[in-house]
Design a protein around this motif. Structure first.
Motif, mmCIF file in Angstrom:
data_model
loop_
_atom_site.group_PDB
_atom_site.id
_atom_site.type_symbol
_atom_site.label_atom_id
_atom_site.label_comp_id
_atom_site.label_asym_id
_atom_site.label_seq_id
_atom_site.Cartn_x
_atom_site.Cartn_y
_atom_site.Cartn_z
ATOM 1 N N GLY A 19 0.819 -1.210 0.000
ATOM 2 C CA GLY A 19 0.000 0.000 0.000
ATOM 3 C C GLY A 19 0.846 1.250 0.000
ATOM 4 N N GLY A 20 0.179 2.380 -0.012
ATOM 5 C CA GLY A 20 0.889 3.646 0.070
ATOM 6 C C GLY A 20 1.050 4.377 -1.242
ATOM 7 N N GLY A 21 0.487 3.862 -2.315
ATOM 8 C CA GLY A 21 0.554 4.567 -3.585
ATOM 9 C C GLY A 21 1.646 4.050 -4.500
ATOM 10 N N PHE A 22 1.920 4.814 -5.558
ATOM 11 C CA PHE A 22 2.778 4.360 -6.639
ATOM 12 C C PHE A 22 3.735 5.445 -7.087
ATOM 13 N N HIS A 23 4.814 5.028 -7.712
ATOM 14 C CA HIS A 23 5.649 5.938 -8.478
ATOM 15 C C HIS A 23 4.967 6.085 -9.835
ATOM 16 N N PRO A 44 6.364 0.720 -5.807
ATOM 17 C CA PRO A 44 7.687 0.921 -5.235
ATOM 18 C C PRO A 44 8.232 -0.319 -4.531
ATOM 19 N N ALA A 45 7.365 -1.271 -4.195
ATOM 20 C CA ALA A 45 7.809 -2.477 -3.494
ATOM 21 C C ALA A 45 8.290 -3.561 -4.462
ATOM 22 N N CYS A 46 7.449 -3.936 -5.430
ATOM 23 C CA CYS A 46 7.799 -5.062 -6.315
ATOM 24 C C CYS A 46 8.135 -4.632 -7.738
ATOM 25 N N ARG A 47 8.018 -3.331 -8.042
ATOM 26 C CA ARG A 47 8.318 -2.764 -9.373
ATOM 27 C C ARG A 47 7.337 -3.203 -10.464
ATOM 28 N N PHE A 48 6.173 -3.718 -10.091
ATOM 29 C CA PHE A 48 5.138 -4.062 -11.066
ATOM 30 C C PHE A 48 4.742 -2.788 -11.796
ATOM 31 N N ARG A 49 4.724 -2.856 -13.129
ATOM 32 C CA ARG A 49 4.363 -1.711 -13.977
ATOM 33 C C ARG A 49 3.020 -1.989 -14.627
ATOM 34 N N PHE A 50 2.126 -0.989 -14.580
ATOM 35 C CA PHE A 50 0.816 -1.181 -15.187
ATOM 36 C C PHE A 50 0.185 0.155 -15.546
ATOM 37 N N THR A 51 -0.831 0.075 -16.378
ATOM 38 C CA THR A 51 -1.628 1.243 -16.740
ATOM 39 C C THR A 51 -3.053 0.990 -16.282
ATOM 40 N N VAL A 52 -3.842 2.047 -16.275
ATOM 41 C CA VAL A 52 -5.238 1.902 -15.866
ATOM 42 C C VAL A 52 -6.197 2.335 -16.964
ATOM 43 N N GLY A 53 -5.711 2.428 -18.197
ATOM 44 C CA GLY A 53 -6.594 2.757 -19.317
ATOM 45 C C GLY A 53 -6.315 4.118 -19.895
ATOM 46 N N GLU A 54 -7.350 4.780 -20.386
ATOM 47 C CA GLU A 54 -7.232 6.063 -21.082
ATOM 48 C C GLU A 54 -6.854 7.160 -20.116
ATOM 49 N N PHE A 55 -5.602 7.282 -19.841
ATOM 50 C CA PHE A 55 -5.085 8.325 -18.971
ATOM 51 C C PHE A 55 -3.850 8.871 -19.654
ATOM 52 N N LEU A 56 -4.067 9.801 -20.603
ATOM 53 C CA LEU A 56 -2.984 10.323 -21.437
ATOM 54 C C LEU A 56 -2.779 11.805 -21.158
ATOM 55 N N LEU A 57 -1.549 12.248 -21.277
ATOM 56 C CA LEU A 57 -1.193 13.648 -21.072
ATOM 57 C C LEU A 57 -0.549 14.200 -22.331
ATOM 58 N N PRO A 58 -0.680 15.507 -22.582
ATOM 59 C CA PRO A 58 0.050 16.087 -23.704
ATOM 60 C C PRO A 58 1.553 15.947 -23.462
ATOM 61 N N ASP A 59 2.319 15.796 -24.513
ATOM 62 C CA ASP A 59 3.753 15.557 -24.359
ATOM 63 C C ASP A 59 4.581 16.828 -24.213
ATOM 64 N N GLY A 60 3.963 17.991 -24.233
ATOM 65 C CA GLY A 60 4.689 19.239 -24.061
ATOM 66 C C GLY A 60 5.190 19.863 -25.351
ATOM 67 N N GLU A 61 5.117 19.128 -26.456
ATOM 68 C CA GLU A 61 5.523 19.692 -27.745
ATOM 69 C C GLU A 61 4.413 20.603 -28.253
ATOM 70 N N PRO A 62 4.761 21.743 -28.836
ATOM 71 C CA PRO A 62 3.707 22.607 -29.376
ATOM 72 C C PRO A 62 2.976 21.915 -30.523
#
Length: 73
Positions: A19-23, A44-62
């Motif tokens: 518990g305690g959240g994620f990086h 942060p404990a086991c280094r499991f990497r995952f996504t939760v679906g449509e959660f996208l951010l702009p990449d900062g490029e104009p």
């Protein structure tokens, strides 16, 4: 990379239960001109990497010039 379904709250690792959240990491979702970054959660404990679906951010490029938006009319 696994996709995890969120029901209610997600604050513990779905793999190890820590518990305690994620990086947070970011990656391009695929090849092509898409100007978005996919959010990747990392336990942060086991280094499991995952996504939760449509959660996208702009990449900062104009974005490219668009006369329908940038023409002032």
């Amino acid at each position: 990379m696994e996709r995890v379904r969120v029901e209610g709250e997600l604050s513990s690792c779905p793999k190890c239960g820590a518990g305690g959240g994620f990086h947070v990491g970011f990656r391009r979702p695929g090849p092509g001109p898409e100007r978005k970054l996919e959010v990747v959660l990392l336990c942060p404990a086991c280094r499991f990497r995952f996504t939760v679906g449509e959660f996208l951010l702009p990449d900062g490029e104009p974005r490219p010039f668009d006369p329908t938006l940038d023409g002032g009319q």
